[in-house]
Motif scaffolding. Structure first.
Motif, PDB file in Angstrom:
ATOM      1  N   HIS A   8      12.876  -3.551 -14.342  1.00  0.00           N
ATOM      2  CA  HIS A   8      11.725  -4.329 -13.867  1.00  0.00           C
ATOM      3  C   HIS A   8      11.955  -5.007 -12.517  1.00  0.00           C
ATOM      4  N   ARG A   9      13.208  -4.955 -12.041  1.00  0.00           N
ATOM      5  CA  ARG A   9      13.449  -5.439 -10.667  1.00  0.00           C
ATOM      6  C   ARG A   9      12.781  -4.521  -9.656  1.00  0.00           C
ATOM      7  N   ALA A  10      12.364  -3.323 -10.098  1.00  0.00           N
ATOM      8  CA  ALA A  10      11.670  -2.386  -9.204  1.00  0.00           C
ATOM      9  C   ALA A  10      10.403  -3.016  -8.630  1.00  0.00           C
ATOM     10  N   ILE A  11       9.910  -4.070  -9.293  1.00  0.00           N
ATOM     11  CA  ILE A  11       8.686  -4.707  -8.803  1.00  0.00           C
ATOM     12  C   ILE A  11       8.893  -5.301  -7.406  1.00  0.00           C
ATOM     13  N   TYR A  12      10.152  -5.652  -7.087  1.00  0.00           N
ATOM     14  CA  TYR A  12      10.437  -6.192  -5.749  1.00  0.00           C
ATOM     15  C   TYR A  12      10.228  -5.125  -4.676  1.00  0.00           C
ATOM     16  N   LEU A  13      10.225  -3.877  -5.047  1.00  0.00           N
ATOM     17  CA  LEU A  13       9.923  -2.782  -4.122  1.00  0.00           C
ATOM     18  C   LEU A  13       8.453  -2.370  -4.247  1.00  0.00           C
ATOM     19  N   ILE A  14       7.977  -2.263  -5.508  1.00  0.00           N
ATOM     20  CA  ILE A  14       6.630  -1.733  -5.743  1.00  0.00           C
ATOM     21  C   ILE A  14       5.532  -2.650  -5.196  1.00  0.00           C
ATOM     22  N   ALA A  15       5.640  -3.932  -5.474  1.00  0.00           N
ATOM     23  CA  ALA A  15       4.577  -4.848  -5.039  1.00  0.00           C
ATOM     24  C   ALA A  15       4.434  -4.847  -3.512  1.00  0.00           C
ATOM     25  N   PRO A  16       5.548  -4.920  -2.740  1.00  0.00           N
ATOM     26  CA  PRO A  16       5.388  -4.802  -1.286  1.00  0.00           C
ATOM     27  C   PRO A  16       4.787  -3.465  -0.858  1.00  0.00           C
ATOM     28  N   LEU A  17       5.034  -2.396  -1.629  1.00  0.00           N
ATOM     29  CA  LEU A  17       4.415  -1.101  -1.308  1.00  0.00           C
ATOM     30  C   LEU A  17       2.890  -1.197  -1.431  1.00  0.00           C
ATOM     31  N   GLY A  18       2.423  -1.924  -2.435  1.00  0.00           N
ATOM     32  CA  GLY A  18       0.978  -2.126  -2.613  1.00  0.00           C
ATOM     33  C   GLY A  18       0.384  -2.849  -1.415  1.00  0.00           C
ATOM     34  N   VAL A  19       1.106  -3.867  -0.938  1.00  0.00           N
ATOM     35  CA  VAL A  19       0.641  -4.615   0.229  1.00  0.00           C
ATOM     36  C   VAL A  19       0.664  -3.718   1.474  1.00  0.00           C
ATOM     37  N   LEU A  20       1.729  -2.940   1.612  1.00  0.00           N
ATOM     38  CA  LEU A  20       1.836  -2.007   2.749  1.00  0.00           C
ATOM     39  C   LEU A  20       0.661  -1.028   2.741  1.00  0.00           C
ATOM     40  N   HIS A  21       0.356  -0.514   1.537  1.00  0.00           N
ATOM     41  CA  HIS A  21      -0.771   0.401   1.338  1.00  0.00           C
ATOM     42  C   HIS A  21      -2.066  -0.229   1.869  1.00  0.00           C
ATOM     43  N   PHE A  22      -2.280  -1.490   1.552  1.00  0.00           N
ATOM     44  CA  PHE A  22      -3.478  -2.212   1.984  1.00  0.00           C
ATOM     45  C   PHE A  22      -3.461  -2.397   3.510  1.00  0.00           C
ATOM     46  N   PHE A  23      -2.289  -2.780   4.053  1.00  0.00           N
ATOM     47  CA  PHE A  23      -2.152  -2.945   5.507  1.00  0.00           C
ATOM     48  C   PHE A  23      -2.513  -1.658   6.247  1.00  0.00           C
ATOM     49  N   MET A  24      -2.051  -0.519   5.684  1.00  0.00           N
ATOM     50  CA  MET A  24      -2.250   0.763   6.366  1.00  0.00           C
ATOM     51  C   MET A  24      -3.703   1.208   6.363  1.00  0.00           C
ATOM     52  N   LEU A  25      -4.484   0.770   5.359  1.00  0.00           N
ATOM     53  CA  LEU A  25      -5.844   1.294   5.274  1.00  0.00           C
ATOM     54  C   LEU A  25      -6.871   0.431   5.988  1.00  0.00           C
ATOM     55  N   VAL A  26      -6.509  -0.820   6.306  1.00  0.00           N
ATOM     56  CA  VAL A  26      -7.490  -1.638   7.051  1.00  0.00           C
ATOM     57  C   VAL A  26      -7.435  -1.218   8.522  1.00  0.00           C
ATOM     58  N   LYS A  27      -8.542  -1.397   9.198  1.00  0.00           N
ATOM     59  CA  LYS A  27      -8.592  -0.959  10.600  1.00  0.00           C
ATOM     60  C   LYS A  27      -8.183  -2.099  11.540  1.00  0.00           C
ATOM     61  N   ALA A  28      -9.113  -3.013  11.811  1.00  0.00           N
ATOM     62  CA  ALA A  28      -8.791  -4.052  12.797  1.00  0.00           C
ATOM     63  C   ALA A  28      -8.466  -5.385  12.136  1.00  0.00           C
TER      64      ALA A  28
END
Ligand code: HEM
Length: 93
Positions: A39-59
């Protein structure tokens, strides 16, 4: 390939599955110490979710920025608690 944010989102989702499946009391007991390691994998997975959101927004990055800051605060708080406990332990010895 054209939309790497989809790949990141998919990766995060797939990595969440083993955590979801092992989130019952029974699985927690069965896995013991390994439950925590998994469950320590969440320290990697949750930031990936945020990265995913960062990548899809435009401006306008305000919303993913809020998510990122909240996550950093929450995960940072847990890391801080751990470091504090480790230091206290080292101090007692
Ligand atoms: C199979 C996995 C996933 C796919 C294919 C996927 C795909 C997408 C797509 C296409 C959007 C854009 C929606 C739009 O505005 O048109 C989106 C938005 C978003 N996704 Fe994912 N995603 C996946 C997994 C995840 C996971 C695991 C998380 C978080 C842990 C996540 C968090 C978000 C967030 C926060 C947004 C922005 C929502 C908004 O517009 O306010 N996604 N995703």
């Amino acid at each position: 390939m054209k939309r790497p944010y989809i790949t990141i989102g998919m990766l995060a989702f797939l990595m969440l599955i083993p955590l979801a499946l092992t989130s019952t009391r029974k699985m927690m007991r069965r896995l013991g110490k390994r439950w925590q390691q998994l469950h320590r994998a969440i320290y990697l997975i949750a930031p990936l979710g945020v990265l995913h959101f960062f990548m899809l927004v435009k401006a306008d990055i305000r919303e993913p920025l809020i998510y990122g800051l909240l996550l950093a605060l929450l995960l940072g708080y847990r890391v801080r608690g751990r470091v504090t406990r480790l230091l206290q332990f080292a101090h007692c010895r």
